[in-house]
Design an enzyme around this catalytic site. Structure first.
Site, PDB file in Angstrom:
ATOM      1  N   HIS A 130       0.817  -1.227   0.000  1.00  0.00           N
ATOM      2  CA  HIS A 130       0.000   0.000   0.000  1.00  0.00           C
ATOM      3  C   HIS A 130       0.846   1.271   0.000  1.00  0.00           C
ATOM      4  CE1 HIS A 130      -3.474  -2.504   1.916  1.00  0.00           C
ATOM      5  NE2 HIS A 130      -3.342  -2.722   0.629  1.00  0.00           N
ATOM      6  N   HIS A 371      -1.091  -8.214   4.424  1.00  0.00           N
ATOM      7  CA  HIS A 371       0.295  -7.762   4.219  1.00  0.00           C
ATOM      8  C   HIS A 371       0.357  -6.394   3.518  1.00  0.00           C
ATOM      9  CE1 HIS A 371       0.845 -11.883   5.332  1.00  0.00           C
ATOM     10  NE2 HIS A 371       0.241 -12.298   4.232  1.00  0.00           N
ATOM     11  N   CYS A 372      -0.636  -5.546   3.781  1.00  0.00           N
ATOM     12  CA  CYS A 372      -0.704  -4.217   3.134  1.00  0.00           C
ATOM     13  C   CYS A 372      -0.740  -4.360   1.613  1.00  0.00           C
ATOM     14  CB  CYS A 372       0.456  -3.317   3.555  1.00  0.00           C
ATOM     15  SG  CYS A 372       0.457  -2.969   5.299  1.00  0.00           S
ATOM     16  N   CYS A 373      -1.398  -5.389   1.131  1.00  0.00           N
ATOM     17  CA  CYS A 373      -1.471  -5.647  -0.320  1.00  0.00           C
ATOM     18  C   CYS A 373      -2.906  -6.046  -0.682  1.00  0.00           C
ATOM     19  CB  CYS A 373      -0.551  -6.799  -0.709  1.00  0.00           C
ATOM     20  SG  CYS A 373       1.190  -6.467  -0.526  1.00  0.00           S
TER      21      CYS A 373
END
Ligand SMILES: Cc1ncc(COP(=O)(O)O)c(C=O)c1O
Length: 414
Positions: A130, A371-373
């Site tokens: 992100h 995972h910030c994805c």
């Protein structure tokens, strides 16, 4: 396949440098498989920070007294190391930030706001963290530029053949990608992307948050325009990161943060900016952290980046093979020879958070989540995965303990 620990890297010996491995977790030895989130710190780094505070600490650049001069020399020495680590042509092109995230925001705001507009295209990838997605999406919206995403194939690798079609009818101005995907471990073909970006008149922004700790980085060979990385993922302290940028671009850019240190002259009517790199370093910097960052660079450089990359690829191959043997586990991402030491997987029918919680009781630390994805999770058709990630101190026994722990997860929750 056994891990034939490459002759130049002895993980078992390196572990002795890391005090954290003396800790017991729930009475068990720690198996730390979350280095992609943040790496553990060796004594050499911890001692450097402590010694710096005890013998050389003062604010930098301001004082003419001995301590301030010592602190300034240590801080600027760390800049030289951080620049040389990525083969930057000059240390004045290396700006200390607070993280890779801040480095990306600096470029997105300071370059993007003044150079993007309607008809322009900002291109990121479906693999993005992100931190390299949201700032570009936001700045594209603010400037009226188009925001597009290069998709991946089923192996989790970028579909470069789709590039030309993606920018059809737009002027691509920025191509922004990570070097290594924090979720799948994919190692991206940066030099090819740079060549394509430059052919189309775009700038190439590389986030090497997980590239720099694991691979030799050469910004000149990659032919990129900006490269962000951070200290905490390469055995250094949190709170400090780096941005390398081409001097001619940095010189043209407006500052990102404003205040003390970054000025040449301040008058009521107008303020002029300081020289590079100070123009981008407003306020008191993370001084001791930068010095610790320099010590971390020394540490991983002594171990050897090529040896680290080779060893991690062996660990990834071993982990993938052991997960496969277990059955009922879906793993994601490319073959080991094209990935860093990161393995994302799901255990059939069991939520990743439950998996991670049961493993914690066994002393095994892995990550569970998106995972910030989130765009990548959407592509994989899952809300979350489990992720085990490795570094220079990871030993195969920790992977065996992960697999034994997963058997226990099955027994309890399956
Ligand atoms: C691929 C990738 N890019 C960027 C970041 C952000 O780095 P930082 O924590 O230094 O802001 C991370 C951190 O997890 C990452 O894995």
């Amino acid at each position: 396949m056994a891990v034939t620990a490459s002759s130049t890297l002895d993980a078992q010996k390196l572990r002795a440098d890391f005090p954290i491995f003396e800790e017991k977790i729930h009475g068990k030895p720690l198996a730390y498989l979350d280095s992609a989130a943040s790496a553990q710190k060796p004594r050499q780094v911890l001692d450097t920070i402590r010694t710096f505070y005890e013998t050389s600490y003062a604010n930098v650049h301001r004082g003419v007294y001995t301590l301030s001069e010592r602190a300034t020399a240590a801080y600027e020495g760390a800049r030289e190391k951080a620049a040389a680590f990525v083969k930057a042509p000059s240390a004045r092109e290396l700006i200390f930030t607070r993280s890779a995230t801040e480095s990306i925001n600096l470029v997105a705001y300071a370059w993007g706001l003044d150079n993007l507009g309607p008809g322009d295209v900002v291109l990121v990838t479906e693999l993005e963290h992100h931190s390299n997605f949201v700032p570009w999406q936001y700045i594209a919206k603010r400037t009226g530029a188009d925001f597009r995403m290069l998709p991946i194939d089923d192996n989790g690798e970028l579909r470069l053949e789709g590039l030309d079609q993606l920018v059809d009818g737009g002027r691509v101005k920025i191509v922004a990608t990570n070097y290594v995907s924090n979720s799948l471990g994919t190692i991206n073909p940066i030099a090819k992307l740079s060549a394509w970006a430059h052919e189309h008149g775009a700038l190439m922004v590389v986030v090497a948050a997980l590239g720099a700790p694991h691979h030799t980085i050469d910004v000149q060979e990659l032919d990129c325009d900006f490269l962000a990385y951070s200290s905490h993922k390469l055995c250094g302290p949190t709170g400090v990161g780096a941005l390398w940028g081409r001097a001619e671009l940095l010189e043209e850019m407006a500052p990102f943060n404003l205040g003390g240190h970054m000025i040449r002259q301040v008058r009521l009517e107008n303020t002029t900016w300081g020289e590079l790199p100070y123009k981008f370093e407003a306020g008191t910097q993370p001084i001791a952290e930068a010095v610790g960052f320099g010590a971390a660079i020394d540490y991983v450089s002594d171990v050897g980046l090529d040896a680290i990359a080779e060893y991690e690829s062996e660990l990834a191959a071993y982990a993938l093979e052991r997960l496969e043997e277990l059955g009922g586990v879906t793993s994601y991402g490319p073959p080991p020879e094209r990935r860093a030491g990161i393995v994302s997987f799901n255990v059939e029918g069991i939520h990743p958070h439950d998996v991670a919680q049961v493993l914690d009781a066994e002393g095994v630390a892995i990550r569970a989540g998106h995972h910030c994805c989130q765009p990548l999770m959407t592509r994989l058709g899952v809300a979350a995965t489990n992720r085990a990630s490795f570094y220079l101190y990871t030993v195969p026994d920790e992977i065996d303990r992960l697999v034994d722990g997963l058997r226990r997860v099955r027994k309890l929750l399956g």
